[in-house]
Motif scaffolding. Sequence first.
Motif, PDB file in Angstrom:
ATOM      1  N   ARG A  72       0.835  -1.207   0.000  1.00 52.38           N
ATOM      2  CA  ARG A  72       0.000   0.000   0.000  1.00 52.38           C
ATOM      3  C   ARG A  72       0.866   1.252   0.000  1.00 52.38           C
ATOM      4  NH1 ARG A  72      -1.802   3.543   3.569  1.00 52.38           N
ATOM      5  NH2 ARG A  72      -0.724   2.453   5.266  1.00 52.38           N
ATOM      6  N   ARG A  73       1.906   1.260   0.800  1.00 55.12           N
ATOM      7  CA  ARG A  73       2.807   2.417   0.807  1.00 55.12           C
ATOM      8  C   ARG A  73       3.525   2.569  -0.528  1.00 55.12           C
ATOM      9  NH1 ARG A  73       5.723   1.847   6.771  1.00 55.12           N
ATOM     10  NH2 ARG A  73       3.828   2.183   8.024  1.00 55.12           N
ATOM     11  N   TYR A  74       3.881   1.446  -1.145  1.00 52.84           N
ATOM     12  CA  TYR A  74       4.547   1.499  -2.452  1.00 52.84           C
ATOM     13  C   TYR A  74       3.618   2.110  -3.494  1.00 52.84           C
ATOM     14  CZ  TYR A  74       6.460  -0.171  -6.873  1.00 52.84           C
ATOM     15  OH  TYR A  74       6.937  -0.245  -8.152  1.00 52.84           O
ATOM     16  N   GLN A  75       2.340   1.731  -3.485  1.00 50.97           N
ATOM     17  CA  GLN A  75       1.391   2.302  -4.432  1.00 50.97           C
ATOM     18  C   GLN A  75       1.228   3.803  -4.220  1.00 50.97           C
ATOM     19  OE1 GLN A  75      -2.128  -0.144  -3.861  1.00 50.97           O
ATOM     20  NE2 GLN A  75      -1.740  -1.182  -5.816  1.00 50.97           N
ATOM     21  N   GLN A  76       1.148   4.240  -2.979  1.00 54.97           N
ATOM     22  CA  GLN A  76       1.037   5.667  -2.706  1.00 54.97           C
ATOM     23  C   GLN A  76       2.254   6.434  -3.197  1.00 54.97           C
ATOM     24  OE1 GLN A  76       0.309   6.017   1.495  1.00 54.97           O
ATOM     25  NE2 GLN A  76      -1.826   5.400   1.348  1.00 54.97           N
ATOM     26  N   GLN A  77       3.435   5.882  -2.982  1.00 52.79           N
ATOM     27  CA  GLN A  77       4.642   6.534  -3.460  1.00 52.79           C
ATOM     28  C   GLN A  77       4.679   6.595  -4.983  1.00 52.79           C
ATOM     29  OE1 GLN A  77       7.887   4.371  -1.686  1.00 52.79           O
ATOM     30  NE2 GLN A  77       7.496   5.160   0.366  1.00 52.79           N
ATOM     31  N   GLN A  78       4.213   5.523  -5.650  1.00 50.63           N
ATOM     32  CA  GLN A  78       4.190   5.532  -7.105  1.00 50.63           C
ATOM     33  C   GLN A  78       3.211   6.569  -7.642  1.00 50.63           C
ATOM     34  OE1 GLN A  78       7.190   3.787  -7.748  1.00 50.63           O
ATOM     35  NE2 GLN A  78       6.015   3.401  -9.588  1.00 50.63           N
ATOM     36  N   GLN A  79       2.042   6.702  -7.024  1.00 54.31           N
ATOM     37  CA  GLN A  79       1.072   7.704  -7.444  1.00 54.31           C
ATOM     38  C   GLN A  79       1.619   9.110  -7.265  1.00 54.31           C
ATOM     39  OE1 GLN A  79      -2.500   6.919  -5.247  1.00 54.31           O
ATOM     40  NE2 GLN A  79      -2.959   5.007  -6.362  1.00 54.31           N
ATOM     41  N   GLN A  80       2.249   9.351  -6.144  1.00 55.42           N
ATOM     42  CA  GLN A  80       2.834  10.679  -5.930  1.00 55.42           C
ATOM     43  C   GLN A  80       3.953  10.959  -6.926  1.00 55.42           C
ATOM     44  OE1 GLN A  80       4.041  10.740  -1.844  1.00 55.42           O
ATOM     45  NE2 GLN A  80       1.942  10.757  -1.038  1.00 55.42           N
TER      46      GLN A  80
END
Length: 305
Positions: free
Chosen positions: A227-235
Amino acid sequence: MDIFQFASYVENILLYYDMDTNRRFFISLLAGALCFLIVYIFQGFGLYAIAKREGYGHRWMAWVPGLQIYYIGVCSQKNKVLGSIDSRKFAIAVAVFDILLFAGYVLYYVSYFLVDGWYTLEKVDYGYYYKYKIVYASDLPSNLYWAAWFYQYGSDYILQILQLLFIVGKLFLYTAFYRTYSSRRYVLFSVVGALLPVNGVIVYVVRNNKGLNYNDYLRRVREENYRRYQQQQQQQNMYNQNPYSRGYTPPPQDDVYNNRQQSGYAGPDPFDEYGDSSNANSSNGSGGGSASGGASDDSPFDEFN
């Protein structure tokens, strides 16, 4: 067994002081018993609190020496020992080693007091170090031969082997226990609890942690990391994206300005202050006429005609 482990630590410290052997043994046993009592109380409260929260029965076992080891296995049921062994069954084997080791240490101290006065210590120098060798009197009673043998060889061989097996068993059992109640630090707590007689304090520290299967814990950690990886990718994608590629719409203009543009209005003439040529012609014609009937303008060069 922890009481004798504490006593051995104190005895090793007292070896640096010149005192009678009986006095050294008595002080070491007394100090070991006191330290064991403190850790024992912590472990009893910790196991009882865990068992009460998790709903395990027979919580009185948390206060019985020897059975405490078995009850640690009871509280570790959410995880298997070595991945496949039931923690309760494995705890029974560890508890047996604990009882045997306790009996061995009791026999060791009994042997010492039985043969006390029948032997002398002879210093043997090995070059880099030295040790004391026990030399028994020739008139040692035959009924004390077993005590003399166990005192001289029991601690060096039998007790050492039992203690090694007990430490290995505790390490595997504590791994299952701390995987259940301290998944993040189970390696540290298991090693420290198995090697040092302070496991009761660690149990008391983790008493408020909810029991958890270690595989469920790993799954939750992976989901959280993803989940944190997805948030970082979106940002990161939003930061790298061209803002004009998302469609740029200019802000709305004034309605009056739009109406003037649609009607063909070009705006005020900046040269109005210098007069309009059409107005000047009409005024000159109305004042005095002209040679051609008032239809032409007066020329500033007429005087040269």
